[in-house]
Design an enzyme around this catalytic site. Structure first.
Site, PDB file in Angstrom:
ATOM      1  N   MET A 158       0.841  -1.190   0.000  1.00 21.66           N
ATOM      2  CA  MET A 158       0.000   0.000   0.000  1.00 21.66           C
ATOM      3  C   MET A 158       0.881   1.246   0.000  1.00 21.66           C
ATOM      4  O   MET A 158       2.099   1.159   0.115  1.00 21.66           O
ATOM      5  CB  MET A 158      -0.920   0.010   1.232  1.00 21.66           C
ATOM      6  CG  MET A 158      -1.998  -1.052   1.189  1.00 21.66           C
ATOM      7  SD  MET A 158      -3.198  -0.732  -0.126  1.00 21.66           S
ATOM      8  CE  MET A 158      -3.881  -2.375  -0.360  1.00 21.66           C
ATOM      9  N   PRO A 170      -1.662  -1.541  13.807  1.00 17.23           N
ATOM     10  CA  PRO A 170      -0.426  -2.141  13.293  1.00 17.23           C
ATOM     11  C   PRO A 170      -0.339  -2.245  11.767  1.00 17.23           C
ATOM     12  O   PRO A 170       0.626  -2.796  11.245  1.00 17.23           O
ATOM     13  CB  PRO A 170      -0.468  -3.539  13.902  1.00 17.23           C
ATOM     14  CG  PRO A 170      -1.934  -3.865  13.927  1.00 17.23           C
ATOM     15  CD  PRO A 170      -2.653  -2.568  14.193  1.00 17.23           C
ATOM     16  N   TYR A 171      -1.346  -1.749  11.039  1.00 13.71           N
ATOM     17  CA  TYR A 171      -1.365  -1.921   9.588  1.00 13.71           C
ATOM     18  C   TYR A 171      -0.145  -1.285   8.925  1.00 13.71           C
ATOM     19  O   TYR A 171       0.507  -1.910   8.072  1.00 13.71           O
ATOM     20  CB  TYR A 171      -2.645  -1.309   9.016  1.00 13.71           C
ATOM     21  CG  TYR A 171      -2.855  -1.587   7.551  1.00 13.71           C
ATOM     22  CD1 TYR A 171      -3.371  -2.813   7.126  1.00 13.71           C
ATOM     23  CD2 TYR A 171      -2.547  -0.628   6.585  1.00 13.71           C
ATOM     24  CE1 TYR A 171      -3.579  -3.067   5.783  1.00 13.71           C
ATOM     25  CE2 TYR A 171      -2.746  -0.874   5.235  1.00 13.71           C
ATOM     26  CZ  TYR A 171      -3.272  -2.090   4.834  1.00 13.71           C
ATOM     27  OH  TYR A 171      -3.464  -2.349   3.504  1.00 13.71           O
ATOM     28  N   GLY A 172       0.175  -0.042   9.315  1.00 14.16           N
ATOM     29  CA  GLY A 172       1.316   0.642   8.714  1.00 14.16           C
ATOM     30  C   GLY A 172       2.632  -0.084   8.912  1.00 14.16           C
ATOM     31  O   GLY A 172       3.358  -0.339   7.945  1.00 14.16           O
ATOM     32  N   ARG A 175       2.807  -3.267   6.739  1.00 10.19           N
ATOM     33  CA  ARG A 175       3.060  -3.006   5.324  1.00 10.19           C
ATOM     34  C   ARG A 175       4.489  -2.532   5.090  1.00 10.19           C
ATOM     35  O   ARG A 175       5.128  -2.903   4.089  1.00 10.19           O
ATOM     36  CB  ARG A 175       2.075  -1.961   4.803  1.00 10.19           C
ATOM     37  CG  ARG A 175       0.642  -2.470   4.655  1.00 10.19           C
ATOM     38  CD  ARG A 175       0.554  -3.667   3.747  1.00 10.19           C
ATOM     39  NE  ARG A 175      -0.828  -4.033   3.457  1.00 10.19           N
ATOM     40  CZ  ARG A 175      -1.190  -5.147   2.856  1.00 10.19           C
ATOM     41  NH1 ARG A 175      -0.270  -6.034   2.483  1.00 10.19           N
ATOM     42  NH2 ARG A 175      -2.464  -5.413   2.620  1.00 10.19           N
TER      43      ARG A 175
END
Length: 266
Positions: A158, A170-172, A175
């Site tokens: 992303m 925690p998504y960032g 990725r």
């Protein structure tokens, strides 16, 4: 896809993780229309079978559903072996399986949650899916590619903005880790005949990762998942032979391809 696209993938054997919906299903649709044979995975066999049945009308390629939980090493090993048996081998791995911020904060767009309020179990599960899953599946597939002396890995990512945006733990971090992993995979496999590239949409997409109550004005700007179709077809085609360690943004793909064909930098 038009007849003069020149981005056919006839007979190319592709494993796409997390392809029961969203970006994965869109990429599977594009590849099947281009003549590829595709294995789509979901966390359970039922969802994978349902997706394969729905995708079967997408094109001339063959589609098979396989249950695979990318968080679990044993499930990954069994799933990859099943994919190899079903297709007679694997030419391309598309690492796509992932979960979004709404799994830890359903209102992440309107009510960002600081990292110290993120539940540890939610953090671990997302990282296990979005980062460790990429490692486990690639780890299981690469020996088959090396034995064949050729193959391709496409890791879906992303925008960099998601890796530093407030409220995106925690998504960032997951990725960002997947991008670092991709670059190291590329370095480790350099000269082996196996290529590694990163592909990302170029913006937020209209998938299940976006909250249902997202404002209409924001929803109007979401990208359709089909934006991934042309670049993934190209990456699985003969035209992409030798392309390695590239970060390709789907919304900028036409310009990127034009610059590449003319030898322009960038």
């Amino acid at each position: 896809m038009t007849d003069n696209d020149g981005e056919r993938a006839d007979g190319v054997r592709v494993l796409i993780t997390g392809a029961t919906r969203g970006l994965g299903a869109a990429m599977a649709t594009a590849l099947l229309a281009a003549g590829a044979d595709v294995v789509v995975t979901g966390r359970d066999q039922g969802s994978a079978d349902a997706a394969a049945e729905q995708l079967a009308a997408s094109g001339t390629g063959r589609v098979v559903g396989i249950g695979m939980d990318v968080r679990d090493e044993g499930s990954v090993e069994r799933g990859v072996h099943a994919a190899v048996d079903a297709l007679g081998g694997i030419d391309v791995l598309v690492n796509n399986a992932g979960i979004g911020m709404r799994t830890v904060n359903p209102a992440f767009l309107t009510e960002p949650q600081p990292f110290w309020q993120v539940p540890p179990d939610g953090f671990r599960d997302l990282v296990a899916t979005n980062l460790t899953g990429y490692f486990l599946v690639a780890r299981a597939v690469v020996p088959h590619l090396l034995e064949a002396g050729t193959g391709r890995i496409v890791n879906v990512s992303m925008n960099h903005e998601t890796m530093k945006r407030a409220g995106f733990v925690p998504y960032g971090p997951a990725r960002a880790g997947a991008e670092a992993l991709s670059r190291i995979m590329a370095a480790d496999l350099d000269g082996s005949g196996v290529t590694v590239n990163i592909l990302l949409p170029g913006g937020a997409t209209a998938t299940g990762m976006v909250p249902d109550d997202v404002p209409a004005a924001m929803r109007a700007h979401l990208l359709d998942p089909s934006i991934m179709g042309r670049p993934i077809r190209w990456l699985c085609s003969a035209a992409a032979t030798g392309v390695h360690d590239q970060r390709i943004v789907a919304t900028e793909f036409n310009d990127w391809l034009s610059r590449r064909s003319t030898g322009a930098p960038g």
